[in-house]
Design a protein around this motif. Sequence first.
Motif, PDB file in Angstrom:
ATOM      1  N   ILE A 364      45.003  88.295-104.486  1.00 37.80           N
ATOM      2  CA  ILE A 364      44.514  86.989-104.942  1.00 37.80           C
ATOM      3  C   ILE A 364      43.373  86.496-104.063  1.00 37.80           C
ATOM      4  O   ILE A 364      42.336  86.056-104.570  1.00 37.80           O
ATOM      5  N   VAL A 365      43.533  86.556-102.737  1.00 42.15           N
ATOM      6  CA  VAL A 365      42.472  86.058-101.857  1.00 42.15           C
ATOM      7  C   VAL A 365      41.285  87.009-101.821  1.00 42.15           C
ATOM      8  O   VAL A 365      40.230  86.671-101.277  1.00 42.15           O
ATOM      9  N   SER A 366      41.438  88.199-102.422  1.00 46.18           N
ATOM     10  CA  SER A 366      40.327  89.151-102.537  1.00 46.18           C
ATOM     11  C   SER A 366      39.603  89.034-103.870  1.00 46.18           C
ATOM     12  O   SER A 366      38.623  89.745-104.099  1.00 46.18           O
ATOM     13  N   LEU A 367      40.073  88.135-104.738  1.00 45.86           N
ATOM     14  CA  LEU A 367      39.529  88.000-106.102  1.00 45.86           C
ATOM     15  C   LEU A 367      39.615  89.333-106.858  1.00 45.86           C
ATOM     16  O   LEU A 367      38.786  89.628-107.718  1.00 45.86           O
ATOM     17  N   CYS A 368      40.596  90.136-106.503  1.00 46.34           N
ATOM     18  CA  CYS A 368      40.852  91.405-107.177  1.00 46.34           C
ATOM     19  C   CYS A 368      42.002  91.166-108.147  1.00 46.34           C
ATOM     20  O   CYS A 368      43.117  90.850-107.722  1.00 46.34           O
ATOM     21  N   VAL A 369      41.754  91.275-109.433  1.00 41.30           N
ATOM     22  CA  VAL A 369      42.718  90.865-110.455  1.00 41.30           C
ATOM     23  C   VAL A 369      44.025  91.655-110.285  1.00 41.30           C
ATOM     24  O   VAL A 369      44.040  92.877-110.404  1.00 41.30           O
ATOM     25  N   PRO A 370      45.144  90.967-110.003  1.00 48.74           N
ATOM     26  CA  PRO A 370      46.412  91.682-109.797  1.00 48.74           C
ATOM     27  C   PRO A 370      46.946  92.273-111.109  1.00 48.74           C
ATOM     28  O   PRO A 370      46.919  91.630-112.150  1.00 48.74           O
ATOM     29  N   VAL A 371      47.420  93.509-111.015  1.00 51.69           N
ATOM     30  CA  VAL A 371      48.131  94.147-112.120  1.00 51.69           C
ATOM     31  C   VAL A 371      49.577  94.265-111.644  1.00 51.69           C
ATOM     32  O   VAL A 371      49.905  95.122-110.820  1.00 51.69           O
ATOM     33  N   ILE A 372      50.440  93.397-112.147  1.00 48.51           N
ATOM     34  CA  ILE A 372      51.793  93.260-111.636  1.00 48.51           C
ATOM     35  C   ILE A 372      52.770  94.097-112.455  1.00 48.51           C
ATOM     36  O   ILE A 372      52.909  93.902-113.668  1.00 48.51           O
ATOM     37  N   ILE A 373      53.431  95.026-111.781  1.00 46.06           N
ATOM     38  CA  ILE A 373      54.440  95.864-112.424  1.00 46.06           C
ATOM     39  C   ILE A 373      55.734  95.665-111.646  1.00 46.06           C
ATOM     40  O   ILE A 373      56.076  96.419-110.730  1.00 46.06           O
ATOM     41  N   SER A 374      56.417  94.601-111.972  1.00 46.40           N
ATOM     42  CA  SER A 374      57.665  94.226-111.299  1.00 46.40           C
ATOM     43  C   SER A 374      58.416  93.305-112.242  1.00 46.40           C
ATOM     44  O   SER A 374      58.096  92.112-112.349  1.00 46.40           O
ATOM     45  N   ASP A 375      59.404  93.841-112.916  1.00 41.88           N
ATOM     46  CA  ASP A 375      60.045  93.110-114.009  1.00 41.88           C
ATOM     47  C   ASP A 375      60.847  91.898-113.559  1.00 41.88           C
ATOM     48  O   ASP A 375      61.051  90.972-114.345  1.00 41.88           O
ATOM     49  N   SER A 376      61.314  91.878-112.335  1.00 38.13           N
ATOM     50  CA  SER A 376      62.174  90.783-111.870  1.00 38.13           C
ATOM     51  C   SER A 376      61.489  89.870-110.864  1.00 38.13           C
ATOM     52  O   SER A 376      62.158  89.110-110.158  1.00 38.13           O
ATOM     53  N   ILE A 377      60.178  89.914-110.816  1.00 40.55           N
ATOM     54  CA  ILE A 377      59.454  89.152-109.804  1.00 40.55           C
ATOM     55  C   ILE A 377      59.546  87.649-110.072  1.00 40.55           C
ATOM     56  O   ILE A 377      59.544  87.206-111.222  1.00 40.55           O
ATOM     57  N   GLU A 378      59.683  86.875-108.996  1.00 47.84           N
ATOM     58  CA  GLU A 378      59.546  85.423-109.050  1.00 47.84           C
ATOM     59  C   GLU A 378      58.293  85.070-108.261  1.00 47.84           C
ATOM     60  O   GLU A 378      58.003  85.693-107.237  1.00 47.84           O
ATOM     61  N   LEU A 379      57.573  84.070-108.740  1.00 46.70           N
ATOM     62  CA  LEU A 379      56.264  83.759-108.167  1.00 46.70           C
ATOM     63  C   LEU A 379      56.228  82.344-107.609  1.00 46.70           C
ATOM     64  O   LEU A 379      56.839  81.428-108.175  1.00 46.70           O
ATOM     65  N   PRO A 380      55.509  82.130-106.511  1.00 45.81           N
ATOM     66  CA  PRO A 380      55.444  80.793-105.910  1.00 45.81           C
ATOM     67  C   PRO A 380      54.560  79.832-106.695  1.00 45.81           C
ATOM     68  O   PRO A 380      53.600  80.239-107.354  1.00 45.81           O
ATOM     69  N   PHE A 381      54.923  78.561-106.645  1.00 43.05           N
ATOM     70  CA  PHE A 381      54.113  77.457-107.171  1.00 43.05           C
ATOM     71  C   PHE A 381      53.841  77.591-108.668  1.00 43.05           C
ATOM     72  O   PHE A 381      52.775  77.210-109.150  1.00 43.05           O
ATOM     73  N   GLU A 382      54.797  78.125-109.393  1.00 40.16           N
ATOM     74  CA  GLU A 382      54.540  78.403-110.807  1.00 40.16           C
ATOM     75  C   GLU A 382      54.506  77.136-111.656  1.00 40.16           C
ATOM     76  O   GLU A 382      54.154  77.192-112.834  1.00 40.16           O
ATOM     77  N   ASP A 383      54.855  75.998-111.081  1.00 39.85           N
ATOM     78  CA  ASP A 383      54.737  74.740-111.828  1.00 39.85           C
ATOM     79  C   ASP A 383      53.290  74.267-111.902  1.00 39.85           C
ATOM     80  O   ASP A 383      52.942  73.447-112.761  1.00 39.85           O
ATOM     81  N   VAL A 384      52.434  74.780-111.022  1.00 41.03           N
ATOM     82  CA  VAL A 384      51.026  74.376-111.050  1.00 41.03           C
ATOM     83  C   VAL A 384      50.078  75.541-111.318  1.00 41.03           C
ATOM     84  O   VAL A 384      48.891  75.330-111.548  1.00 41.03           O
TER      85      VAL A 384
END
Length: 488
Positions: A364-384
């Motif tokens: 994210i801080v590299s502006l490199c578009v993440p390709v996420i392959i993790s079916d059970s991932i939880e992500l921070p700050f998802e309300d915003v």
Amino acid sequence: MSVRSKTRKPMPTSPFSPSSTAQTLISTMARKSSVLKQTLASFVVVIFVIYALFNTFFHPTDSSKLDSTFSFNSVNSASVVLNELYRESSSNLSGKFTTPVKIYLYDLPRRFTYGVIEHHSFARGGHPVADLSKLKYPGHQHMAEWYLYSDLIRPENERVGSPVVRVLDPEEADLFYVPVFSSLSLIVNPIRPAVESEKPVYSDEEMQEAMMEWLQEQEFWKRNNGRDHVIIAQDPNALYRVIDRIKNSVLLVSDFGRVRSDQASLVKDIILPYSHRINTYTGDIGIENRKTLLFFMGNRYRKEGGKIRDLLFQILEAEDDIIIKHGAQSRESRRAASHGMHTSKFCLNPAGDTPSACRLFDSIVSLCVPVIISDSIELPFEDVIDYRKIAIFVESSVAVKPGYLVSVLRALTPERILEYQKELKEVKHYFQYEEPDGTVNEIWRQVSQKLPLIKLMINREKRLVRKELTEPDCSCICSNKTGINMLS
């Protein structure tokens, strides 16, 4: 015969008559004048605030020269303005202001904070120091515990705009923060000791037990069974030995990969971003200098959900415009990872031993578009943050189909990639712990939002009658039992 004098009644005014037109015009002008005055007043206030902020941040004054006068050239005056703005932005629908949540920082025995840093230093050949607070906290991917602690010990006039305010009297507190360095404690003993030492080997398990014994003796822990306490356990293995004894508290974690649903949940706990270890990309959006399609550098072999990495290696390592290689933690590896992410359009983010990994936040801080392959991932700050705008999600079972992932990425147009990058640039401050209004303030905002739930659970628990003495405490709202305590 008397003659009555007749009073002449005024003729009704036509809406099209000159006098009616004049009255309407005067009324309209009056209304416009009132609106203009209000607008002008608001504009003056905005200009005033901008002027204050400009002087504060672009012409900072020496803090030693600050006095009690209300000067817009001082940091204190900017604090007043920003805190008032924060209160206004936090007002609810009823028009009442919501003040920052009051948090009390426990003064833990040093063995649970700076003492952990000291043991980390000893294990690597360090020497005793007179003042432990002078020890530098070592860098690693779970440094949130250090950033949060450092933030709370700063003077309040340096914590402008924070959603929480530190109080020194625990009686005034809404919440209590336990600043144990639980993640650092896990890595005190290096895998391969650098030097031979006669000092006793550090025990993380002993630290956990001692910390828990100390905490359970505290009056305010016993008051509500720890529900109004905030405890950080960012590493998936942090505080694993005592997790059942702190499950009522608000836990700050990276994911739920190694906790049960009765120990942690999105209802009461908070997902933290890893502290990124690579350099932040400071350039603008663009793909001209990003020649690599997809980049990954990390451990090829992982446990549990991370086993997908080896399959992805087998599928992708033969592609010409894809860099995917094994790399362990080291200074050289971090430099290579920084260069690779800064020069790639997409960055691969498969699961690690648990669903999340630090690589996502490096991307994210590299502006490199993440390709996420993790079916059970939880992500921070998802309300915003709407992660669909900054990342591509691919199911694990689909990602390992030969040719699928590459075809999806190559089909994305340059314009679409730029859209992703633009969104990444907008949100990357949320993942920068060092930024004044970055990750730390966002974590405290999330913490402050838990307060209504905490109060609900405390009050609810006081009225419930436990049907069995062996019935376990529930760490989240997962029960609809309504036994009423008539004695309290």
